[in-house]
Design a protein around this motif. Structure first.
Motif, short mmCIF file in Angstrom:
data_model
loop_
_atom_site.label_atom_id
_atom_site.label_comp_id
_atom_site.label_asym_id
_atom_site.label_seq_id
_atom_site.Cartn_x
_atom_site.Cartn_y
_atom_site.Cartn_z
N HIS A 297 -44.86 40.21 -13.45
CA HIS A 297 -44.03 40.49 -12.28
C HIS A 297 -42.95 39.42 -12.19
CE1 HIS A 297 -42.75 40.30 -8.04
NE2 HIS A 297 -42.93 41.62 -8.08
N PHE A 298 -41.66 39.84 -12.15
CA PHE A 298 -40.51 38.95 -12.07
C PHE A 298 -39.89 39.04 -10.69
CE2 PHE A 298 -41.15 40.32 -16.36
CZ PHE A 298 -40.78 39.26 -17.19
N ASN A 299 -39.42 37.90 -10.16
CA ASN A 299 -38.78 37.95 -8.86
C ASN A 299 -37.30 38.32 -8.96
OD1 ASN A 299 -37.94 35.32 -9.85
ND2 ASN A 299 -37.23 34.91 -7.76
N ILE A 300 -36.75 38.29 -10.20
CA ILE A 300 -35.36 38.70 -10.42
C ILE A 300 -35.37 39.86 -11.40
CG2 ILE A 300 -33.09 38.01 -11.29
CD1 ILE A 300 -33.77 35.14 -10.57
N THR A 301 -34.59 40.87 -11.09
CA THR A 301 -34.47 42.01 -11.99
C THR A 301 -33.06 42.04 -12.57
OG1 THR A 301 -36.05 43.29 -10.68
CG2 THR A 301 -34.67 44.51 -12.22
N ASP A 302 -32.92 41.64 -13.83
CA ASP A 302 -31.64 41.72 -14.52
C ASP A 302 -31.89 41.96 -16.00
OD1 ASP A 302 -32.15 39.25 -15.83
OD2 ASP A 302 -31.29 38.14 -14.17
N GLU A 303 -30.84 42.04 -16.77
CA GLU A 303 -30.96 42.39 -18.17
C GLU A 303 -31.23 41.18 -19.07
OE1 GLU A 303 -27.51 44.51 -19.29
OE2 GLU A 303 -27.98 46.28 -18.09
N LEU A 304 -31.22 39.96 -18.49
CA LEU A 304 -31.38 38.78 -19.31
C LEU A 304 -32.80 38.25 -19.28
CD1 LEU A 304 -28.08 36.82 -18.57
CD2 LEU A 304 -28.59 38.41 -20.42
N LEU A 305 -33.27 37.85 -18.09
CA LEU A 305 -34.55 37.16 -18.01
C LEU A 305 -35.56 37.85 -17.11
CD1 LEU A 305 -33.16 33.52 -17.74
CD2 LEU A 305 -34.14 34.61 -19.74
N GLY A 306 -35.18 38.95 -16.50
CA GLY A 306 -36.11 39.59 -15.57
C GLY A 306 -36.17 41.09 -15.77
N TYR A 307 -37.34 41.67 -15.49
CA TYR A 307 -37.53 43.10 -15.69
C TYR A 307 -38.13 43.77 -14.44
CZ TYR A 307 -37.15 41.49 -20.51
OH TYR A 307 -36.73 40.90 -21.67
N GLY A 308 -38.26 43.03 -13.34
CA GLY A 308 -38.98 43.56 -12.19
C GLY A 308 -40.46 43.46 -12.45
N THR A 309 -41.01 44.43 -13.15
CA THR A 309 -42.39 44.39 -13.62
C THR A 309 -42.42 44.93 -15.04
OG1 THR A 309 -42.86 46.57 -12.68
CG2 THR A 309 -43.38 44.64 -11.31
N ARG A 310 -43.41 44.48 -15.80
CA ARG A 310 -43.50 44.88 -17.19
C ARG A 310 -44.95 44.89 -17.63
NH1 ARG A 310 -40.41 41.36 -21.72
NH2 ARG A 310 -42.24 40.03 -21.48
N PHE A 311 -45.30 45.88 -18.45
CA PHE A 311 -46.63 45.99 -19.04
C PHE A 311 -46.49 45.80 -20.54
CE2 PHE A 311 -49.93 48.73 -21.01
CZ PHE A 311 -51.04 48.00 -20.59
N ASP A 312 -47.34 44.95 -21.12
CA ASP A 312 -47.23 44.59 -22.53
C ASP A 312 -48.56 44.79 -23.26
OD1 ASP A 312 -44.56 43.54 -22.09
OD2 ASP A 312 -45.56 41.77 -21.22
N LEU A 313 -48.47 45.18 -24.52
CA LEU A 313 -49.61 45.26 -25.40
C LEU A 313 -49.25 44.57 -26.71
CD1 LEU A 313 -50.64 49.02 -24.98
CD2 LEU A 313 -51.83 47.05 -24.04
N GLY A 314 -50.24 44.00 -27.37
CA GLY A 314 -49.95 43.33 -28.64
C GLY A 314 -51.19 43.13 -29.47
N VAL A 315 -50.96 42.92 -30.76
CA VAL A 315 -52.02 42.57 -31.70
C VAL A 315 -51.47 41.49 -32.62
CG1 VAL A 315 -51.37 44.43 -33.30
CG2 VAL A 315 -53.64 43.39 -33.46
N GLY A 316 -52.29 40.48 -32.90
CA GLY A 316 -51.86 39.39 -33.76
C GLY A 316 -52.99 38.97 -34.68
N TYR A 317 -52.62 38.27 -35.73
CA TYR A 317 -53.61 37.80 -36.70
C TYR A 317 -53.16 36.48 -37.28
CZ TYR A 317 -50.28 39.13 -40.30
OH TYR A 317 -49.15 39.20 -41.07
N GLN A 318 -54.11 35.79 -37.87
CA GLN A 318 -53.85 34.55 -38.58
C GLN A 318 -54.88 34.41 -39.69
OE1 GLN A 318 -54.32 31.05 -36.20
NE2 GLN A 318 -53.58 29.64 -37.77
N PHE A 319 -54.45 34.04 -40.88
CA PHE A 319 -55.41 33.83 -41.97
C PHE A 319 -55.08 32.55 -42.72
CE2 PHE A 319 -52.00 36.24 -44.01
CZ PHE A 319 -51.81 35.55 -45.20
#
Length: 450
Positions: free
Chosen positions: A428-450
């Protein structure tokens, strides 16, 4: 070693053949007992030589900040007592003297207020390598590909993230020469996806402390038995001549917008840095660092900010009692002598800021752990401002100071194994703009290390 084995076998056979016929012969018994002891010593020596031959040579390891990994992340392999401020990779592929490792991540971002801007991205794929010339000297490098495809028509990048030679002077002191990561904060040196919470790297250690920030130069690093480690260096710096007042990249990350990354880097002026950490109490890390360098790169051509200097400092703390992982960081940067330069940027939206700062607090809890898999929910609060103030300019010609962005992130890291992590979070962002804020955002990810 084969000759020693033959000698041991021959002596053993001789002893068996020469066993005393009469137990009363005390002198002969003592002499044989002494021979048996010598045989035992020789056998022990043979076993030690076999063990040494089977043990791999200690090879170069990736540069990392001297911090403790997240409680749910992969536990580093034990370090040799002679290793200086290093954490070995989880695994390696290659011979005893040459090693290969890597990491990568794939992310999905969904701005809830504008689903049309959702995107999936192969954020990065990295291969690392090292070669030990001898037990004290090695070379280490990392090659990175970002956004899946690299070409003139695509947004992907291909880059050398690190490449340096390290030589150990003694068990507690080493020096490096080459392209190295600046040791500020928790993530710049240790940025593999298994080593941080959340799908994306936090904003403070991306926008204020650029990620991944690297410079070319010389560094000296060491550690003590009391848990104190340090790293100082003389390196290249940013180049303010590359600032584009029409490009929003300067608002996203002031220092990141003018990085050189040792690509035909202007090096008339150099920078210095110093960083230190103390881990004298189990689970506790206290540290900080500062970087300062002239980024005007001289007065050739009448550049109006030839004496401009960039300085960035940070302090951090981390405490990991049992299943909990608590951390906080504060960073602040300044860029001096930009008033005359900014007057030439009048009418553009992104002049050079005088100051920028950021801080965050974060808490995670490993609620479940079966030895291989684990689950760690977390919460993080960040506040940061990439243009907190500007040098004074005549009234009406400047731009206002930027607002401070505040971000709440709630999510979970699920470690399928210590080297493979699945992530989900809501921001949740307190500023909604195209640079550093999105209003709210949902993210998914997968990562690995070997």
């Amino acid at each position: 070693m084969h000759r020693v084995t033959v000698l041991v076998t021959a002596v053993s056979l001789a002893l068996g053949a020469a066993a005393p016929a009469h137990a009363e012969d005390e002198a002969l018994r003592k002499e044989l007992e002494a021979l048996r002891q010598q045989v035992a010593a020789l056998q022990a020596e043979v076993n030690e030589m076999r063990t040494a031959k089977a043990t791999p040579v200690v090879t170069a390891q990736p540069a990392v900040a001297p911090v403790i990994a997240p409680a749910s992340a992969a536990t580093p392999a034990p370090q040799p007592a002679t290793t200086v401020a290093q954490t070995p990779p989880q695994r390696g592929i290659g011979s005893d003297s040459t090693r290969l490792w890597g990491y990568g991540e794939l992310n999905y971002n969904h701005p809830t207020g504008d689903a049309g801007k959702s995107q999936a991205d192969l954020r990065r794929a990295v291969l690392g390598f090292s070669h030990a010339f001898d037990e004290d000297t090695h070379v280490y490098g990392e090659l990175e590909w970002e956004h899946a495809v690299t070409s003139a028509d695509d947004q992907g990048e291909s880059e050398v993230e690190q490449l340096y030679v390290e030589h150990r002077l003694n068990p507690e002191l080493a020096f490096r020469a080459g392209l190295t990561l600046i040791p500020l904060g928790f993530l710049n040196e240790r940025h593999e996806p298994t080593n941080y919470y959340g799908v994306e790297r936090n904003f403070v250690e991306s926008a204020i402390i650029p990620s991944t920030w690297r410079e070319g130069g010389l560094s000296l690093l060491g550690s003590t038995e009391s848990g104190f480690s340090w790293n100082v260096g003389l390196t290249t710096s940013q180049n303010l001549r590359n600032w584009d007042p029409s490009d929003p990249e300067g608002r996203i990350s002031p220092l990141g917008a003018i990085h050189q990354e040792l690509q035909l880097a202007s090096a008339r002026d150099v920078a210095i840095y110093g960083a230190a950490n103390w881990q004298g109490v189990p689970g506790l890390t206290l540290g900080g660092g500062v970087f300062s360098g002239n980024i005007g790169q001289g007065d050739d051509g009448g550049f109006l900010a030839a004496d401009s200097r960039a300085t960035l400092g940070e302090v951090h703390v981390r405490w990991q009692p049992g299943p909990f992982d608590l951390s906080a960081l504060y960073a602040r940067g300044t860029i001096s002598d930009t008033e005359q330069l900014n007057l030439t940027f009048v009418g553009n939206p992104y002049p050079v800021p005088k100051s920028f700062w950021g801080s965050y607090v974060q808490g995670a809890w490993r609620v479940w752990d079966n030895g291989r898999s684990s689950l760690a929910p977390f919460v993080r609060y960040e506040a940061f401002n990439t243009a907190a103030s500007f040098e004074s300019v005549p009234l009406g010609l400047g731009v206002p100071d930027a607002d401070t962005e505040r971000v709440w992130t709630v999510g979970v890291n699920y470690y399928l194994t210590p080297e493979v992590v699945f992530k989900a979070d809501y921001q949740h962002f307190n500023i909604t703009d195209e640079l550093l804020g999105y209003g709210t955002r949902f993210d998914l990810g997968v990562g690995y290390q070997f």
